[in-house]
Design a protein around this motif. Structure first.
Motif, short mmCIF file in Angstrom:
data_model
loop_
_atom_site.label_atom_id
_atom_site.label_comp_id
_atom_site.label_asym_id
_atom_site.label_seq_id
_atom_site.Cartn_x
_atom_site.Cartn_y
_atom_site.Cartn_z
N LEU A 169 27.18 52.62 60.21
CA LEU A 169 28.24 53.63 60.31
C LEU A 169 29.11 53.40 61.54
O LEU A 169 30.33 53.62 61.51
CB LEU A 169 27.61 55.03 60.38
CG LEU A 169 27.26 55.70 59.05
CD1 LEU A 169 26.46 56.97 59.29
CD2 LEU A 169 28.53 56.01 58.26
N THR B 196 31.52 50.17 60.67
CA THR B 196 32.44 50.10 59.53
C THR B 196 33.52 51.16 59.65
O THR B 196 33.29 52.26 60.17
CB THR B 196 31.68 50.27 58.20
OG1 THR B 196 32.61 50.12 57.12
CG2 THR B 196 31.03 51.64 58.11
N GLU B 197 34.68 50.85 59.15
CA GLU B 197 35.80 51.78 59.09
C GLU B 197 36.12 52.16 57.65
O GLU B 197 36.97 53.03 57.41
CB GLU B 197 37.05 51.14 59.74
CG GLU B 197 36.89 50.83 61.22
CD GLU B 197 36.76 52.09 62.05
OE1 GLU B 197 37.23 53.16 61.60
OE2 GLU B 197 36.17 52.02 63.15
N ASP B 198 35.48 51.54 56.68
CA ASP B 198 35.75 51.80 55.27
C ASP B 198 35.20 53.18 54.89
O ASP B 198 34.03 53.48 55.12
CB ASP B 198 35.11 50.71 54.42
CG ASP B 198 35.46 50.90 52.94
OD1 ASP B 198 36.63 50.76 52.58
OD2 ASP B 198 34.51 51.24 52.20
N ARG B 199 36.07 54.02 54.29
CA ARG B 199 35.68 55.39 53.98
C ARG B 199 34.57 55.43 52.93
O ARG B 199 33.61 56.19 53.05
CB ARG B 199 36.89 56.16 53.48
CG ARG B 199 36.59 57.64 53.20
CD ARG B 199 37.87 58.35 52.79
NE ARG B 199 38.42 57.78 51.58
CZ ARG B 199 38.01 58.10 50.34
NH1 ARG B 199 37.03 58.98 50.17
NH2 ARG B 199 38.56 57.53 49.29
N LEU B 200 34.73 54.64 51.89
CA LEU B 200 33.71 54.65 50.83
C LEU B 200 32.36 54.18 51.35
O LEU B 200 31.31 54.72 51.00
CB LEU B 200 34.17 53.78 49.66
CG LEU B 200 35.41 54.27 48.92
CD1 LEU B 200 35.80 53.28 47.82
CD2 LEU B 200 35.15 55.65 48.31
N GLU B 201 32.37 53.16 52.21
CA GLU B 201 31.12 52.65 52.78
C GLU B 201 30.47 53.69 53.69
O GLU B 201 29.25 53.86 53.70
CB GLU B 201 31.39 51.36 53.55
CG GLU B 201 30.16 50.72 54.18
CD GLU B 201 29.14 50.23 53.17
OE1 GLU B 201 27.98 49.95 53.58
OE2 GLU B 201 29.48 50.14 51.96
N ARG B 202 31.32 54.40 54.44
CA ARG B 202 30.77 55.44 55.32
C ARG B 202 30.14 56.57 54.50
O ARG B 202 29.10 57.12 54.88
CB ARG B 202 31.88 55.99 56.23
CG ARG B 202 32.39 54.97 57.25
CD ARG B 202 33.53 55.54 58.08
NE ARG B 202 33.05 56.64 58.92
CZ ARG B 202 32.54 56.48 60.14
NH1 ARG B 202 32.42 55.26 60.66
NH2 ARG B 202 32.15 57.52 60.85
N GLU B 203 30.79 56.93 53.37
CA GLU B 203 30.21 57.96 52.52
C GLU B 203 28.87 57.51 51.94
O GLU B 203 27.92 58.29 51.85
CB GLU B 203 31.19 58.32 51.40
CG GLU B 203 32.42 59.07 51.89
CD GLU B 203 33.36 59.40 50.74
OE1 GLU B 203 33.06 58.97 49.59
OE2 GLU B 203 34.39 60.05 50.98
N SER C 106 26.33 57.64 54.61
CA SER C 106 25.97 59.04 54.91
C SER C 106 25.00 59.59 53.87
O SER C 106 24.05 60.31 54.20
CB SER C 106 27.25 59.90 54.96
OG SER C 106 28.09 59.48 56.02
#
Length: 467
Positions: free
Chosen positions: A267, A270-277, A280
């Motif tokens: 987390l 990475t800056e990718d939103r989908l990867e962060r979701e 999470s």
């Protein structure tokens, strides 16, 4: 500090006091001997006093009858001679008798009123000791005195200690020796048992929980030894359980904690939103797994340690079982979950604990949901006064050599060691503890559906007041 380390710390502070075995044994023997001997002497003296007073009248009457003939013969001998020669006659007769003879004036005697009345009435009078006899010489103021007639008060027989004192000393010496032998034969085995229990307690205090008290020779100490051994076994079992639980929890915590650490590192990078979701969601899943592991571990530890008191109540089995299955139907999602109570007698009531038995049924259902393919069948039957609840699935089943092992805490078969199936190996262990509390059993076998069958079995009727 864990419960295991706290218990060891407490036991580690125990320091056995210095002990002198022989001195303590001697003190125990003498204290007990003096107590028994003193009680025996007191009882004997009291009994002698009561018996002497009870038979005094009988003894006095017997003495009067026994001595009357002798007294009359002496009286006749005196009256054959003038009164002036009575003194020399009594002295001559006194040398022929084993006890003293004398003549005294009536006014010199101080007798009890009852005996004085007998004396003045012409009967034989006896002193308080029952040892001196008085007889009034016909119509004269003179009294014939015979005695003391007993050897212990008669100077003729007094050679050293009185005879009755010597007999008493000999008798009490023999009684004392015999009593000492009896007390020793009783005290010594008791002391050996106490010493063995002391050694066991010392070993337990030093942390050697495999130590056990040997079989007691004394029946009085047998229950105490059994209690001590039972306590040692329970402590040993609790410590072993604590160690096993701690080791297993430590092992189980490593995987979700490692995944959490990895997800948090990802987390941060990475800056990718989908990867962060996605990361999470994985983190939340790992937190849920940790929470479930802690909850299951605490539940298992509570059942294993405390053995909660049963609160038995009578319930109608068929509706109760359907209610438990409905509570788990949401977890089954699209699986075919069926309940069959058709073989049960109409309105069959059973006795169970409404708080703990749902744990067992729910854990069996969760286990079946994890490993089944399409079908789960829950059925109940009554056989030989015992209730059986079967949970069948159509999964791959359990090998025969592993069907008993799956009920051990933190035991999972190789095919379940993945995140998809989850679990901590505690559900079946909790189910077995609950059934054992109900005097029943939880077993695994082969299902008619092709997978595994788990069976809960317990007596139909128990005492509703049983704990």
């Amino acid at each position: 500090m864990t419960g295991n380390s706290r218990l060891l710390a407490i036991l580690g502070t125990y320091k056995p006091a210095p002990w002198r075995g022989r001195y303590s044994l001697s003190r125990l023997f003498f204290n007990f001997y003096l107590l028994v001997m003193g009680s025996f002497v007191a009882i004997a003296l009291f009994a002698d006093f009561v018996i002497s007073n009870a038979v005094k009248g009988i003894t006095d009457d017997y003495t009067r009858k026994l001595m009357r003939g002798t007294v009359l013969l002496i009286e006749d001998e005196l009256f054959r001679k003038p009164r002036g020669e009575w003194g020399r006659t009594i002295e001559a007769l006194d040398r022929k008798f084993a006890y003293r003879l004398d003549i005294v004036d009536r006014w010199t005697l101080n007798l009890p009123p009852e005996e004085a009345e007998k004396l003045d009435g012409g009967e034989l009078a006896i002193d308080d000791e029952g040892d001196i006899i008085y007889h009034r010489l016909k119509q004269t103021p003179l009294i014939l005195v015979l005695g003391p007639i007993s050897p212990e008060r008669n100077p003729e027989y007094q050679r050293g200690l009185p005879l009755d004192l010597r007999i008493s000393l000999l008798t009490w010496s023999l009684i004392g020796v015999c009593l000492a032998i009896v007390v020793w034969l009783w005290v010594h085995p008791v002391w050996r048992d106490l010493e063995a229990m002391r050694q066991t307690a010392r070993s337990l205090g030093e942390g050697l929980f495999e130590a056990r008290a040997p079989e007691m020779r004394s029946s009085a100490l047998g229950p105490l030894a059994e209690t001590l051994n039972g306590m040692a076994e329970r402590i040993q079992r609790l410590i072993a359980m604590q160690k096993e639980l701690s080791n297993a929890i430590s092992h189980e915590l490593r995987t979700p904690i490692a995944r959490l650490r990895f997800a948090l590192e990802m987390l941060a990078e990475t800056e990718d939103r989908l990867e962060r979701e996605r990361l999470s969601q994985l983190t939340e899943a790992d937190l849920d797994e940790l929470d479930g592991l802690i909850d299951a571990s605490l539940t298992y530890a509570r059942f294993e340690r405390e053995q909660p008191e049963l609160q038995l109540s009578s319930v109608e089995l068929a509706p109760w079982l359907e209610e438990q299955v409905e509570a788990s139907r949401l977890l089954a999602r699209k699986l075919d979950l069926r309940v069959d109570t058709s073989t049960l007698p109409l309105r069959l009531h059973v006795e169970l604990d409404r708080r703990t038995m749902p744990y067992a049924v729910a854990n069996m259902l969760r286990n079946a949901i994890k490993y089944t393919q399409t079908l789960i069948r829950v059925s109940a039957e009554l056989s030989g006064g015992r209730v059986r609840i079967h949970v069948d699935d159509d999964g791959i089943g359990i090998p025969a050599d592993e069907r008993e092992r799956v009920f051990s805490a933190f035991t999972r078969l190789d095919r379940s060691r993945d995140r998809a199936t989850g679990g901590y190996g505690l559900g079946l262990a909790i189910a077995r503890l609950v059934l054992e509390q109900h005097h029943g059993s939880a077993t695994a076998g082969e299902s008619p559906c092709g997978g595994a069958r788990f069976t809960l079995e317990w007596p139909l009727s128990q005492s509703v007041t049983e704990s």
